[in-house]
Every structure is written in C-alpha cells, then in structure tokens.
Design an enzyme around this catalytic site. Structure first.
Site, PDB file in Angstrom:
ATOM      1  N   ASP A 152       6.843  -8.544  -5.178  1.00 32.33           N
ATOM      2  CA  ASP A 152       6.257  -7.244  -4.866  1.00 32.33           C
ATOM      3  C   ASP A 152       4.776  -7.270  -5.234  1.00 32.33           C
ATOM      4  O   ASP A 152       4.429  -7.421  -6.402  1.00 32.33           O
ATOM      5  CB  ASP A 152       7.009  -6.186  -5.679  1.00 32.33           C
ATOM      6  N   ILE A 153       3.898  -7.116  -4.256  1.00 32.04           N
ATOM      7  CA  ILE A 153       2.460  -7.194  -4.510  1.00 32.04           C
ATOM      8  C   ILE A 153       1.993  -6.112  -5.493  1.00 32.04           C
ATOM      9  O   ILE A 153       1.034  -6.307  -6.213  1.00 32.04           O
ATOM     10  CB  ILE A 153       1.644  -7.157  -3.197  1.00 32.04           C
TER      11      ILE A 153
ATOM     12  N   ASN B   3      -3.231   0.886   7.446  1.00 28.15           N
ATOM     13  CA  ASN B   3      -3.441   1.301   8.827  1.00 28.15           C
ATOM     14  C   ASN B   3      -4.840   1.898   8.903  1.00 28.15           C
ATOM     15  O   ASN B   3      -5.469   2.151   7.878  1.00 28.15           O
ATOM     16  CB  ASN B   3      -2.339   2.250   9.314  1.00 28.15           C
TER      17      ASN B   3
ATOM     18  N   ASP C 147       1.435  -0.851   2.547  1.00 28.34           N
ATOM     19  CA  ASP C 147       0.516   0.287   2.429  1.00 28.34           C
ATOM     20  C   ASP C 147       1.156   1.419   1.628  1.00 28.34           C
ATOM     21  O   ASP C 147       0.564   1.923   0.663  1.00 28.34           O
ATOM     22  CB  ASP C 147       0.142   0.749   3.842  1.00 28.34           C
TER      23      ASP C 147
END
Length: 170
Positions: free
Chosen positions: A11-12, A25, A35
């Site tokens: 998980d970033i 986006n 995002d």
C-alpha cells in the site's frame, strides 16, 4: 548518477519517502484507487491544497503527463506529487505521455529537494494501461531521467503488478 530502483508489493499510503506520487485525475480533488487512498489517509490538508491549485494555476485541471506537489498531510512523507496519467488507447500511442508522468514527477521532486520518491503504477487501474507495457515505460522513464533523486521505490498493489515491474527492471 542513476537512482536506486526498489520494488515493494503493498500500500503506497504506508510508505515512508520524501515524496509519494499520486496517480491523480485531472480534477486533483480525489477519486478512486491510489488517488482516493492517498486523500483518505493523508487527510484534509491535501485536498485543501489541491483546491487552492484548482483555484489558481490549474482552473481547468492538471493536464495528463504533468505533475504538481502538495503537502503530504498525515502520510509518512513531506510531499505528495500528483500526476495525471493518460487513459490507455488501442488506436493512439500515448506512451510518451505516460513516460512524461514519471519524468515530470522527478523534476518536481528535484525542485523540492526530495531524495526518495515512491511511485504507484500510473494509469494501470481505471485508465486500463496494460501492466507489462506500463512497467516497461515507467522503468525506462526513471532510468533515463536526469534527476538528483537517489532512491525510487515502485509500490505495486498486488503480485501481478509486482511481477510486471520485476520483469521490466530485469
């Protein structure tokens, strides 16, 4: 000097780095996937800075291939670098735009003085870029970028993405 490349499956939003890259986006106002996760875990400070960017420099949104930084809020980073990847097309070659995402992020990181950057696999989620091709483009873009960033970590959400990037690194 070429940055060190590291691959991590996970998980970033749990990574520690000077800068974490958000596959945003164009609205910069949050969304799904990476995002949404970055906005949720990072907290309202990120959204507040994104709204300020929309009210000033990016009234029409952030164009694909470009990047801009905000605070990282509650993430274990100093900054979030937002980039908008292109939607994959079967009829138009948009690989230069995808490569530009990575190079633009590294330019922003250099401007900030960031030495460690964590990237997701940009455009491979809802934008449907095939993972093997996206991995090849990403790895080539960061390897050939002129940057002072010392360490780049690709944080891949699942085993399939990790394997695609491992093949591209080799």
């Amino acid at each position: 000097m070429t940055p060190t490349l590291t691959l991590v499956q996970g998980d970033i939003t749990r990574q520690s780095a000077d800068a974490i890259v958000n596959a945003a986006n164009s609205s910069l106002l949050g969304g799904g996937g990476v995002d949404g996760a970055i906005h949720r875990r990072g907290g309202p400070e990120i959204l507040a800075e994104c709204r300020a960017l929309r009210a000033s420099r990016y009234g029409a949104g952030l164009p694909a291939g470009e990047a801009v930084a905000t605070t990282a809020g509650r993430l274990d980073a100093r900054w979030v670098i937002h980039t908008v990847g292109p939607v994959h097309s079967e009829t138009e070659d948009r690989s230069a735009l995808l490569a530009s995402c990575y190079r633009s992020c590294l330019r922003v990181a250099d401007d900030l003085g960031a030495r460690t950057v964590a990237f997701p696999a940009v455009s491979t989620g809802v934008y449907r870029w095939p993972l093997p091709d996206a991995a090849r483009i990403a790895v080539e873009a960061v390897r050939t970028a002129d940057t002072a960033v010392e360490e780049i970590t690709f944080v891949l959400f699942d085993e399939w993405a990790y394997e695609a990037f491992a093949e591209a690194v080799d």
